[in-house]
Each structure stands twice: as structure tokens, then as C-alpha cells.
Design a protein around this motif. Structure first.
Motif, PDB file in Angstrom:
ATOM      1  N   UNK A  70       0.960  -0.272  -8.645  1.00 13.72           N
ATOM      2  CA  UNK A  70       0.962  -1.538  -9.123  1.00 13.72           C
ATOM      3  C   UNK A  70       1.808  -2.567  -8.563  1.00 13.72           C
ATOM      4  N   UNK A  71       3.001  -1.962  -8.124  1.00 14.98           N
ATOM      5  CA  UNK A  71       3.915  -2.979  -7.498  1.00 14.98           C
ATOM      6  C   UNK A  71       3.644  -3.116  -6.076  1.00 14.98           C
ATOM      7  N   UNK A  72       2.852  -2.327  -5.545  1.00 11.81           N
ATOM      8  CA  UNK A  72       2.271  -2.488  -4.177  1.00 11.81           C
ATOM      9  C   UNK A  72       1.517  -3.552  -3.956  1.00 11.81           C
ATOM     10  N   UNK A  73       0.347  -3.491  -4.835  1.00 11.44           N
ATOM     11  CA  UNK A  73      -0.678  -4.345  -4.576  1.00 11.44           C
ATOM     12  C   UNK A  73      -0.128  -5.699  -5.547  1.00 11.44           C
ATOM     13  N   UNK A  74       0.594  -5.929  -6.068  1.00 14.18           N
ATOM     14  CA  UNK A  74       1.052  -7.149  -6.685  1.00 14.18           C
ATOM     15  C   UNK A  74       1.949  -7.802  -5.722  1.00 14.18           C
ATOM     16  N   UNK A  75       1.445  -8.118  -4.690  1.00 14.23           N
ATOM     17  CA  UNK A  75       1.762  -8.682  -3.440  1.00 14.23           C
ATOM     18  C   UNK A  75       1.439 -10.080  -2.916  1.00 14.23           C
ATOM     19  N   UNK A  76       2.192 -10.705  -2.287  1.00 11.04           N
ATOM     20  CA  UNK A  76       1.811 -11.856  -1.648  1.00 11.04           C
ATOM     21  C   UNK A  76       1.064 -11.743  -0.024  1.00 11.04           C
ATOM     22  N   UNK A  77       1.114 -10.453   0.239  1.00  9.74           N
ATOM     23  CA  UNK A  77       0.511 -10.144   1.420  1.00  9.74           C
ATOM     24  C   UNK A  77      -1.071 -10.069   1.394  1.00  9.74           C
ATOM     25  N   UNK A  78      -1.912 -10.586   2.206  1.00 12.10           N
ATOM     26  CA  UNK A  78      -3.307 -10.596   2.149  1.00 12.10           C
ATOM     27  C   UNK A  78      -3.741  -9.167   1.747  1.00 12.10           C
ATOM     28  N   UNK A  79      -4.784  -9.081   0.606  1.00  5.50           N
ATOM     29  CA  UNK A  79      -5.063  -7.783   0.150  1.00  5.50           C
ATOM     30  C   UNK A  79      -6.059  -7.392   1.298  1.00  5.50           C
ATOM     31  N   UNK A  80      -6.848  -8.175   2.039  1.00  7.41           N
ATOM     32  CA  UNK A  80      -7.794  -7.814   2.716  1.00  7.41           C
ATOM     33  C   UNK A  80      -7.331  -7.403   4.279  1.00  7.41           C
ATOM     34  N   UNK A  81      -5.814  -7.383   4.282  1.00  5.97           N
ATOM     35  CA  UNK A  81      -5.122  -6.489   5.334  1.00  5.97           C
ATOM     36  C   UNK A  81      -4.490  -5.252   4.997  1.00  5.97           C
ATOM     37  N   UNK A  82      -4.594  -4.958   3.968  1.00  6.56           N
ATOM     38  CA  UNK A  82      -3.819  -3.977   3.260  1.00  6.56           C
ATOM     39  C   UNK A  82      -4.636  -2.618   2.980  1.00  6.56           C
ATOM     40  N   UNK A  83      -4.108  -1.467   3.211  1.00  2.00           N
ATOM     41  CA  UNK A  83      -4.621  -0.133   2.606  1.00  2.00           C
ATOM     42  C   UNK A  83      -3.485   0.390   2.063  1.00  2.00           C
ATOM     43  N   UNK A  84      -3.635   1.269   1.270  1.00  2.86           N
ATOM     44  CA  UNK A  84      -2.550   2.282   0.610  1.00  2.86           C
ATOM     45  C   UNK A  84      -3.191   3.553   0.819  1.00  2.86           C
ATOM     46  N   UNK A  85      -2.556   4.435   1.575  1.00  2.00           N
ATOM     47  CA  UNK A  85      -3.055   5.748   1.973  1.00  2.00           C
ATOM     48  C   UNK A  85      -2.130   6.955   1.229  1.00  2.00           C
ATOM     49  N   UNK A  86      -2.405   7.454   0.262  1.00  4.39           N
ATOM     50  CA  UNK A  86      -1.630   8.541  -0.637  1.00  4.39           C
ATOM     51  C   UNK A  86      -1.905   9.797  -0.310  1.00  4.39           C
ATOM     52  N   UNK A  87      -1.182  10.862  -0.161  1.00  3.48           N
ATOM     53  CA  UNK A  87      -1.456  12.211   0.067  1.00  3.48           C
ATOM     54  C   UNK A  87      -0.601  12.887  -0.931  1.00  3.48           C
ATOM     55  N   UNK A  88      -1.453  13.381  -1.796  1.00  6.21           N
ATOM     56  CA  UNK A  88      -0.827  14.009  -2.941  1.00  6.21           C
ATOM     57  C   UNK A  88      -0.467  15.715  -2.506  1.00  6.21           C
ATOM     58  N   UNK A  89       0.779  16.093  -2.485  1.00  8.35           N
ATOM     59  CA  UNK A  89       0.982  17.230  -1.652  1.00  8.35           C
ATOM     60  C   UNK A  89       0.898  18.471  -2.747  1.00  8.35           C
ATOM     61  N   UNK A  90      -0.321  18.988  -3.343  1.00  4.67           N
ATOM     62  CA  UNK A  90      -0.338  20.069  -4.179  1.00  4.67           C
ATOM     63  C   UNK A  90       0.205  19.805  -5.453  1.00  4.67           C
ATOM     64  N   UNK A  91       0.195  18.354  -5.954  1.00  2.55           N
ATOM     65  CA  UNK A  91       0.908  18.342  -7.250  1.00  2.55           C
ATOM     66  C   UNK A  91       0.168  18.834  -8.301  1.00  2.55           C
ATOM     67  N   UNK A  92       0.907  19.343  -9.380  1.00  3.98           N
ATOM     68  CA  UNK A  92       0.631  20.184 -10.651  1.00  3.98           C
ATOM     69  C   UNK A  92       0.704  19.552 -11.802  1.00  3.98           C
ATOM     70  N   UNK A  93       1.140  18.597 -11.795  1.00  5.60           N
ATOM     71  CA  UNK A  93       1.054  17.436 -13.017  1.00  5.60           C
ATOM     72  C   UNK A  93      -0.168  16.546 -13.120  1.00  5.60           C
ATOM     73  N   UNK A  94       0.065  15.231 -13.691  1.00  7.64           N
ATOM     74  CA  UNK A  94      -1.100  14.494 -13.817  1.00  7.64           C
ATOM     75  C   UNK A  94      -1.151  13.417 -12.747  1.00  7.64           C
ATOM     76  N   UNK A  95      -0.449  13.463 -11.634  1.00  7.56           N
ATOM     77  CA  UNK A  95      -0.321  12.778 -10.503  1.00  7.56           C
ATOM     78  C   UNK A  95      -1.969  12.509 -10.070  1.00  7.56           C
ATOM     79  N   UNK A  96      -2.710  13.511  -9.853  1.00 11.41           N
ATOM     80  CA  UNK A  96      -3.966  13.479  -9.124  1.00 11.41           C
ATOM     81  C   UNK A  96      -5.157  12.685 -10.153  1.00 11.41           C
TER      82      UNK A  96
END
Length: 398
Positions: A70-96
Motif C-alpha cells: 500500500x505504501x509503495x503505490x500511494x505515491x506521487x510517481x506516475x503509476x503507468x511508469x511503475x512496476x513492483x516485482x515481488x519474489x516470495x522466497x518459499x514463504x510458509x506463512x500467509x505472505x503468498x
């Protein structure tokens, strides 16, 4: 001759420790006085702001991942020029599960869930291979952005000489009973020094891994066996001849560790990785009067070697006392033995609910130097794995 050698070791070690902790910060402040940060920047709202890919490695971050997105996308930077790539490293909780739900809400969020632990450098390398934007922002799950954070980082890439920009990570809270107050003071001092290094030499000594931006054209991923990828990436930028600076207006927030054993574990791991980087970038240490080399020797290398210097200082002091060189060295010996013993007093007072700030700083200093020494020992024995466990912080402790 023996006395002369002992005196040389004593004063040499004392001067080197004083240089990295006191003299260099004072000199750096004087050199930076009146100087300006890079003025060649993108204007706010400019139509030619570059595209940005944000890279995030996550492992069992269910307590913070939603707020992070939420804090990443609550931004003044243009969203059409923004991507967030997340790699979940074998998370075993509710992260995924949380990431999957958030991806439906934010189309700029792209998630990859890995079924085998690889460690943060490996995850970031995988994500970087999928990145296409000219600017990459690397961040951690527990580091939260202000609306202007991304713009303040990226604006400097209008200057083709800038290769990397670090963020200003602040710690909004601390508790008297733990070491978070000392960690907060340490990080604020580091932020200021890194800013000043960028102003004076264009050579910030290592971005904080929780938030920094790097030009993709000069981005070099850390080798898979390296523990500290942020420092590697920064030094690779400097080796390529680009500048690395710190932007104090790129504000973000991180909760610091409050538990000494947790922070000790983290610092020992970082220490082992620091010596990996020292070996990799050793050629940047010469000649020592160059800006990059002088900053690295003064800010980092001597600090990493402080435990060894303190042990040499103690041995030299014992030798001088044994040779009857006078009351001054007796006093120095009492101080070197007595200060570490104050850790026991601090621990005893802590059990009674009292938390003297000065004693806690002494505990923090010696504990973190012990972690540095342990990390060096692990480096000498050989790094076995880059897999990490997130440090317990305030969010997880609530």
C-alpha cells in the motif's frame, strides 16, 4: 626496541579507532559544509520521468507485506511508469495469500512464488532479469515509503553521472528497555555521513539495502554466495566510474530491532558479507588519498577492523604495563578492562527495570563489535549459505 614497538602499536591502534569513529565524521562534516547535492534532476511532474521497476524479496513477511504494498503505490510517481516485482522466497506463512489478493487490487504488482529458498541476492537476481525499466529500486518488506520517496530517488538519474541513489531510512519509534534507541542513533548518523560522502566525492559508502535506486545500465547483481548485496551493488557502481549519492528527501520508515540477540545475529551476518566485499573491491582501496578509497578506508574498513584493533590495543597496553612504562598505561588498561565489564552492570540494571542510556550505548558498542569479530571468523571459515531469516522487529513483536 620492544617498548618502541609496543608504543607504536598502542598509539597506532588508538588513532585508527579514533579516526573511524570521531575524526573522519568531523572532517567529513567540514568538507561537506556549504556544498550542494546534485542539481541536475528531473522536475516534479516532468513528462519524461523514466520507468521504474521495484524489486522486493520476501520471506514470511505476513505482518508487514500489505502495508508495504500500500505504501509503495500511494505515491506521487506516475503509476503507468511503475512496476513492483515481488519474489516470495518459499514463504510458509500467509505472505503468498496476501500477495495474491493484493495483485488483484494493484495491476502494477507482479508476484513470483518460489518453492525453494535461495536467499535475498538470488531472489533479487531473478527479479532483475525480468526487469525492463531503466531504473531499478531495491527495497525490503518492512521499509515503508512516503508519497514522494520514489520521485526523490529517481529524480537524480537525469544526471548521467549518477549511478545509484540511496534513501533516507528513518526509525520512528524506540523503546528504552531495548537497544532500538542506540540503533536509531547509529542509523541517523550513518545517513548523514553517507549524504556528506555523496556531496563531497560522489561516493556514498554503501546504500541501505532497505531502499535505494540504481541505474539498470550499471547494475551488477551480487554473486550468489555473497551475503550483503546492497554494498556489492554500490561498490560495483563506483568501480564503473558512476557516482553513488544519498538523498535525504527520499524518506522512508523502518522499524529497528529492539532485541540485542536478534541484532547481534544480523550484524554478524552482515560482517561476514562485508569481508566478502572487501576482497572483491580491494583495488578501490588504492591509492588511499582518492575520494572513494579514503571514504572506504575511513568509514568502513577501519570500522570493520575495530575489534581486531581493540584486541591489539589491549595486548600492547598489557605489554607496556608489564615493562613499567608509567601510570598512564595502567590507567589505559583499567579503562579497557573496565568498560566491557559495564555490560554486566547494564544487564543487572535492566533486570530491575532501569535503563541508563550511556550504559546501553556501551553495551551496543561492544556487542556490535563482538558481532563484527564473529562475522570475520565465519568469513575465514567460509560462507555456507546466503539464506536468511527476517530480523524480529516491532511489527512482529506486537
Amino acid at each position: 626496541m620492544i617498548t618502541a614497538a609496543l608504543l607504536l602499536v598502542f598509539w597506532g591502534c588508538l588513532l585508527l579507532v579514533a579516526h573511524t569513529y570521531v575524526l573522519f565524521p568531523v572532517l567529513l562534516g567540514r568538507l561537506a559544509r556549504g556544498r550542494r547535492q546534485n542539481p541536475d534532476v528531473y522536475a516534479a511532474g516532468a513528462s519524461d520521468l523514466p520507468a521504474v521497476d521495484i524489486l522486493l524479496a520476501a520471506h514470511n513477511e505476513e505482518a508487514v507485506i500489505a502495508e508495504k504494498i500500500r505504501s509503495t503505490f500511494a505515491t506521487t510517481y506516475p503509476l503507468d511508469r511503475l512496476r513492483l516485482l515481488v519474489g516470495s522466497d518459499n514463504s510458509s506463512d500467509q505472505t503468498n495469500v496476501l500477495l495474491a489478493a493484493l495483485a488483484e487490487k494493484y495491476p502494477q504488482l507482479h508476484v513470483e512464488a518460489y518453492g525453494q529458498r535461495t536467499g535475498k541476492p538470488g531472489v533479487i537476481d531473478r527479479l532483475a532479469r525480468k526487469a525492463t525499466a531503466p531504473v531499478l529500486v531495491l527495497t525490503d518488506a518492512n521499509v515503508f515509503f512516503e508519497p514522494d520517496t520514489l520521485f526523490e530517488l529517481v529524480k537524480h538519474f537525469h544526471n548521467p553521472a549518477i549511478g545509484l541513489v540511496g534513501g533516507n531510512i528513518l526509525n520512528p519509534d524506540h523503546r528504552a528497555e531495548g537497544i532500538s534507541g542506540q540503533e536509531k542513533a547509529y542509523l541517523e548518523r550513518e545517513n548523514r555521513m553517507k549524504y556528506q560522502e555523496g556531496v563531497v566525492w560522489g561516493a556514498m559508502m554503501g546504500a541501505f539495502g532497505g531502499c535505494f535506486a540504481v541505474r539498470r545500465a550499471c547494475y551488477h547483481p551480487a554473486p550468489a554466495e555473497f551475503l550483503v548485496d546492497d554494498f556489492y551493488i554500490t561498490m560495483a557502481v563506483l568501480r564503473d566510474g558512476y557516482q553513488a549519492i544519498n538523498e535525504l528527501d527520499a524518506i522512508c520508515y523502518e522499524d529497528v530491532s529492539d532485541h540485542l540477540p536478534e541484532e547481534f545475529r544480523r550484524k554478524a551476518r552482515i560482517s561476514a558479507g562485508n569481508f566478502q566485499n572487501l576482497g572483491e573491491f580491494r583495488r578501490l582501496l588504492w591509492p588511499p588519498w582518492r575520494g572513494v578509497a579514503f571514504a572506504w578506508w575511513s568509514h568502513k574498513v577501519l570500522r570493520w577492523c575495530t575489534p581486531q584493533l581493540l584486541l591489539l590495543l589491549l595486548a600492547a597496553t598489557v605489554g607496556l604495563v608489564a615493562r613499567g612504562t608509567g601510570w598512564f598505561f595502567w590507567l589505559a588498561l583499567v579503562g579497557q578492562v573496565g568498560l566491557p565489564l559495564l555490560l554486566l552492570l547494564d544487564a543487572a540494571l535492566q533486570r530491575t527495570g532501569r535503563h541508563p542510556r550511556l550504559l546501553r550505548f556501551i553495551t551496543h558498542f561492544y556487542s556490535m563489535n563482538a558481532a563484527l569479530l564473529l562475522g570475520y571468523w565465519r568469513y575465514l571459515r567460509g560462507i555456507k549459505t546466503t539464506v536468511w531469516q527476517p530480523t524480529q522487529r516491532f511489527q512482529q513483536a506486537k
